[in-house]
Scaffold this active site. Structure first.
Site, PDB file in Angstrom:
ATOM      1  N   HIS A 179       0.872  -1.180   0.041  1.00 49.70           N
ATOM      2  CA  HIS A 179       0.076  -0.061   0.041  1.00 49.70           C
ATOM      3  C   HIS A 179       0.817   1.342   0.035  1.00 49.70           C
ATOM      4  CE1 HIS A 179       0.261   1.281   4.234  1.00 49.70           C
ATOM      5  NE2 HIS A 179       0.456  -0.163   4.526  1.00 49.70           N
ATOM      6  N   HIS A 201       4.773   3.274  12.782  1.00 47.68           N
ATOM      7  CA  HIS A 201       3.885   4.329  13.028  1.00 47.68           C
ATOM      8  C   HIS A 201       4.578   5.422  13.972  1.00 47.68           C
ATOM      9  CE1 HIS A 201      -0.201   2.803  11.899  1.00 47.68           C
ATOM     10  NE2 HIS A 201       0.826   2.357  11.111  1.00 47.68           N
ATOM     11  N   GLU A 211      -5.159   1.948   2.505  1.00 50.22           N
ATOM     12  CA  GLU A 211      -4.667   0.887   3.630  1.00 50.22           C
ATOM     13  C   GLU A 211      -4.984   1.306   4.878  1.00 50.22           C
ATOM     14  OE1 GLU A 211      -2.658  -2.226   6.048  1.00 50.22           O
ATOM     15  OE2 GLU A 211      -2.504  -0.070   5.789  1.00 50.22           O
ATOM     16  N   GLU A 212      -4.458   2.273   5.216  1.00 49.50           N
ATOM     17  CA  GLU A 212      -4.386   2.757   6.549  1.00 49.50           C
ATOM     18  C   GLU A 212      -5.828   3.282   7.296  1.00 49.50           C
ATOM     19  OE1 GLU A 212      -1.898   2.256   8.598  1.00 49.50           O
ATOM     20  OE2 GLU A 212      -0.298   2.209   7.361  1.00 49.50           O
ATOM     21  N   ASP A 220       6.262   2.025   6.534  1.00 54.62           N
ATOM     22  CA  ASP A 220       4.918   1.448   6.460  1.00 54.62           C
ATOM     23  C   ASP A 220       4.238   2.541   5.539  1.00 54.62           C
ATOM     24  OD1 ASP A 220       2.589   0.130   6.721  1.00 54.62           O
ATOM     25  OD2 ASP A 220       2.353   0.980   9.014  1.00 54.62           O
TER      26      ASP A 220
END
Length: 355
Positions: free
Chosen positions: A67, A320, A210-211, A178
């Site tokens: 993603h 994150h 995606e997140e 990420d």
């Protein structure tokens, strides 16, 4: 990692791509894969798909995706004093946000700011609990609302301003690992499978949003309907000192790709990953996913009448945060493993379970 591939990774990591605002990052990805893909397509929300056409006598379609979006913030209000109130985009961590440099991405270009943190001298004796993101604010140097409104508007996204930092050996830290690393693997899988002349049609995918709910994966899964889908994402390396014993697992940095087992992870694809890893002498790890993978695999595997899916992870510390840390040797090994699976996919398809 070769120079061109490393430059591609750095370009992905330094191009802001918060959920819902992925266009610039997707352009970097599309430009790269266009050099070797037979076809490149995008959809209405910006999902990007690059295709290697396999042998005409083989109808197997093997997809690998990551993603493109990263976590961040969004401007939700401008105060009378010219400060910006913000909200989360995805799972932004309130414990690491205060005192950080941020860039607000406007239509006219980036505006620099800082998330304010009262000096420790003025906080003595106060409760040190972390404020929610919605209670934090960005200071762009404006003195009143009209001053700020000349630069930003409600709905502009923001990201941390941290760059790519080289650490010892092949380890690298940056925001947005990420999941720029997943889109890097998807592109590299396509390049390597194309060079190897894979019989299967190999599809590289860079999804959006995606997140905030696996949204792009659901769109792409329905549209492509491949025989198999591998979602590449970061996964927690739990080998740093402050991870609680109850959260520790078997995944360690620099120990290679992490193959998921359980829930969405299809046993046939787990077997294919084992075979490719052992045949190509790629060290790999396993991780349990009893309920869900937390990746695009969860968005794809229930599409159509069920799409065999697998999550392969890149070990990552400090997820994150602005300092996500990976080993590029792990990243290269994940691409090698996925390319090995793509080359063998036609021999294993169709994927199913024996009952």
């Amino acid at each position: 990692m070769q120079t061109a591939q490393r430059e591609f990774l750095d370009a992905l990591l330094t191009t802001p791509s918060p959920s819902g605002f992925e266009t610039r990052g997707q352009r970097v990805w599309v430009d790269y894969v266009s050099e070797f893909a037979d076809r490149v397509e995008t959809d209405a929300y910006g999902n990007a798909v690059a295709i290697h056409d396999g042998d005409q006598g083989d109808d197997t379609e093997f997809a690998v995706g990551g993603h493109a979006d990263e976590i961040g913030f969004i401007v939700r209000d401008i105060t009378d004093d010219g400060f910006l109130r913000i909200a989360r985009v995805g799972g932004s961590d309130r414990t690491v946000s205060k005192g950080q440099h941020v860039s607000i991405h406007t239509d006219e270009g980036p505006v620099q700011g800082v998330i304010g943190q009262t000096a420790i001298h003025l906080r003595e004796g106060q409760d040190e609990e972390y404020e929610d993101i919605g209670e934090q604010f960005v200071d762009i140097g404006a003195v009143e609302d009209e001053d700020a409104e000349e630069l930003v508007e409600i709905g502009d996204p923001a990201t941390f301003s941290s760059g790519v930092q080289e650490l010892k050996g092949s380890r690298v830290a940056a925001r947005g690992m990420d999941n720029r690393v997943g889109t890097w693997v998807a592109a590299e899988t396509l390049r390597r499978a194309s060079e190897a002349g894979a019989d299967a049609t190999v599809v590289a995918v860079s999804t959006v949003q995606e997140e905030v709910g696996l949204n792009g994966a659901q769109m792409v899964g329905y549209d492509l309907d491949p025989d198999a889908f591998v979602a590449v994402d970061v996964t927690h390396a739990t080998d740093n000192p402050d991870v609680a014993s109850s959260a520790r697992g078997p995944v360690e940095l620099s120990d290679g790709p992490v193959v998921g087992r359980g829930s969405a992870n299809h046993p046939g694809l787990v077997a294919l990953a084992r075979e490719a890893g052992e045949a190509d002498e790629i060290d790999h790890q396993f991780q349990a996913a009893g309920s869900r993978t937390g990746t695009d695999a969860d968005g794809v595997f229930t599409e159509r009448s069920g799409i065999p899916s697998l999550n392969i992870g890149v070990p990552n510390r400090y997820m994150h945060t602005p300092v996500e840390l990976i080993d590029t040797a792990d990243l290269d090994a994940v691409a090698e493993l996925c390319a090995g699976m793509a080359e063998r996919a036609a021999e294993h398809a169709p994927f199913g379970v024996d009952i």
